[in-house]
Enzyme design. Sequence first.
Site, PDB file in Angstrom:
ATOM      1  CD  GLU A 299      41.446 -46.495  -8.887  1.00 23.69           C
ATOM      2  OE1 GLU A 299      41.927 -46.846  -8.109  1.00 23.69           O
ATOM      3  OE2 GLU A 299      41.702 -45.302  -9.457  1.00 23.69           O
TER       4      GLU A 299
ATOM      5  CG  HIS B  48      45.847 -42.848  -8.028  1.00 18.93           C
ATOM      6  ND1 HIS B  48      46.169 -43.290  -8.990  1.00 18.93           N
ATOM      7  CD2 HIS B  48      45.379 -42.655  -6.985  1.00 18.93           C
ATOM      8  CE1 HIS B  48      44.865 -44.313  -9.480  1.00 18.93           C
ATOM      9  NE2 HIS B  48      45.005 -44.124  -7.808  1.00 18.93           N
TER      10      HIS B  48
ATOM     11  CG  HIS C 230      45.142 -45.966  -3.828  1.00 17.40           C
ATOM     12  ND1 HIS C 230      45.245 -47.782  -4.907  1.00 17.40           N
ATOM     13  CD2 HIS C 230      44.608 -45.237  -4.165  1.00 17.40           C
ATOM     14  CE1 HIS C 230      44.770 -47.380  -6.067  1.00 17.40           C
ATOM     15  NE2 HIS C 230      44.403 -45.876  -5.427  1.00 17.40           N
ATOM     16  CD  GLU C 231      43.573 -41.363  -3.583  1.00 19.89           C
ATOM     17  OE1 GLU C 231      43.849 -40.453  -4.455  1.00 19.89           O
ATOM     18  OE2 GLU C 231      43.101 -43.009  -3.415  1.00 19.89           O
TER      19      GLU C 231
END
Length: 217
Positions: free
Chosen positions: A154, A100, A96-97
């Site tokens: 997100e 970004h 997920h990071e």
Amino acid sequence: MKGELIMNRKFLCAFLVSLLVCSCAYASITNETVEAAWAKIAKADGFKAVKINYEKDESPNAWVNFKSETNYSVHVTAGLMKILNSEEEVAGVLGHEIGHVRLGHYKKGVSRNVGWALLGAALGRISGTAGTVAQAAGSVGMNLAESGFSRGQEVEADDYGVTLLKKAGYDPKGLYRAMKAFADNKYVTQPNGFNSHPPTARRLKHLMDKAKEVEGK
């Protein structure tokens, strides 16, 4: 004698219940598990696998301190390691990071230093760093998206993380299970105009739907 036996049974039952409660709240993973997950997920994405920085903070959190795609650091807190249960869950959070970064969510000079702690903040209702941040945000009426990312970003990073899990050879449901671990430990995001993260129930459903979609490809 009979009274002592009853008391001993009560003590044993209470002890077993306490063990079950503790095991649910604090699964705990090791540094080796974090590093194995990071090595696989970074390799699958072609992301530079820098050394993990372990923070003593008890708030469940992970973030990238980002300056550029060649200059960044990755941070994981003790609090996050206490509530996650498996390598695939860590990989999901780290994927997920990475999302970004790959999706261009960072602005020049912005450091993501709130991250998953805000995911766990029902405004003003939890203790520790996340609760402090949440209470301050509520008191001044600020939009938490200014400190982290928007809800749309997100969701995009969630989708990226789920897809990356499969690419790395993990179960695509790993990020769903990580989010479920937050919820099971009472870290949930309520529907609120000041929260940058989507409400937990809606996010869990989306993560499961996305995982099933990725599995079917």
